[in-house]
Scaffold this motif. Structure first.
Motif: not given
Length: 311
Positions: A228-243, A281-294
């Motif tokens: 599942x690392x590929x899907x996590x990597x996609x999530x990290x793009x959103x978390x990182x705000x494309x930076x 995975x909990x850290x990832x979910x929390x981080x994505x929730x905090x950084x939510x927004x497009x």
């Protein structure tokens, strides 16, 4: 928790976390360029699986990990090209075509493994390279400067990606195509060419991330080695705000949590086992929730480009 606080354990956790961040960094940086150009590729996991098998099998047959890396990059470029033809030229719905690419990579890599290998087989993978002088610095040395070449490559790609994206004409074209493809086309920038180039680059980096798992870490191939690392990597793009720097932060957050849970199990540290396992995975979910927004997303992300139309 005394064992957690010992300096030796902390160094091991940090050094392991740096190493575990490598596949996330490689795959997420590649996907960042893809999404910056306006394409959404859910096939990253499948490309990683093919890259993992290609790198492993080429190393097994040819005896050198460097050739394994080269073959993996070629496979990644080919799969990126396939995604480009389907999603850019034929304008297929990007989410569906990405899932199709994932299933293709998942099925083909497993089939090839069973046909040509058949069971657990080890290889001589990449060896750690201690950077002279720097590796002798207390704490920092073993954490940052005693890894294999793919780890160094992944971290060097962070500033390099930022330089390319923000300081070169090609990077300017990528950002223009991802935000205002009609305007870029009017100015003579080939939207199709830029998206093809980004998808091929993203495919190569995703395949390299997969190759790291087999020839830079496990020294073997197994079904679902990407986990599942590929899907996590996609999530990290959103978390990182494309930076690139945001992606680096997200990758380290996840990998450090993963490293900690591994040490809890290996060393028998007095910490709730169930919490340790789900911690990354909990850290990832929390981080994505905090950084939510497009608001930071490329405006044309996921939208096929048709010359002469808007939106």
């Amino acid at each position: 928790m005394d064992g957690v606080m010992s300096s030796d354990i902390i160094v091991i956790i940090l050094a392991t976390g740096v190493r575990l961040a490598t596949p996330f960094l490689l795959a997420a940086l590649g996907e960042m360029f893809v999404q910056r150009s306006g394409v959404y590729n859910l096939g990253v996991e499948g490309i990683m699986m093919m890259g993992a098998f290609a790198g492993f099998y080429a190393t097994l047959q040819l005896g050198t990990p460097l050739l394994g890396i080269a073959i993996s990059l070629a496979i990644g470029a080919l799969m990126g090209l396939i995604m480009a033809v389907v999603s850019v030229t034929f304008k297929a719905e990007q989410g569906i075509s990405g899932i199709g690419l994932y299933m293709f990579g998942w099925g083909l890599s497993g089939l090839l493994f069973r046909l040509y290998v058949g069971g657990v087989t080890s290889i001589d993978g990449l060896k750690p390279i201690a950077i002279p002088l720097l590796s002798n610095i207390p704490i920092i040395g073993p954490v940052l400067f005693n890894h294999n070449v793919l780890v160094y490559t992944a971290f060097l790609l962070v500033p390099l990606s930022g330089l390319i994206l923000y300081k070169t004409s090609w990077g300017l074209n990528v950002r223009a195509v991802g935000n205002k493809p009609e305007a870029a086309d009017t100015l003579g920038v080939s939207v199709v060419r830029i998206r093809y180039e980004c998808l091929i680059l993203g495919g190569m980096l995703a395949a390299l991330a997969g190759a790291f798992l087999t020839i830079g870490q496990a020294n073997m191939y197994a079904d679902n080695i990407t986990a599942g690392r590929g899907f996590i990597a996609i999530a990290l793009v959103y978390f990182g705000r494309w930076s690139p720097w945001g992606i680096l932060l997200g990758s380290l957050l996840f990998s450090m949590a993963d490293s900690f849970q591994s040490m809890v199990q290996v060393l028998g540290i007095n910490f709730p086992y169930e919490l340790a396992v789900i911690l990354p995975y909990l850290v990832t979910i929390i981080a994505l929730a905090i950084s939510y927004g497009r608001v930071w997303a490329p405006a044309a992300l996921g939208k096929p480009f048709q010359r002469g139309t808007r939106g």
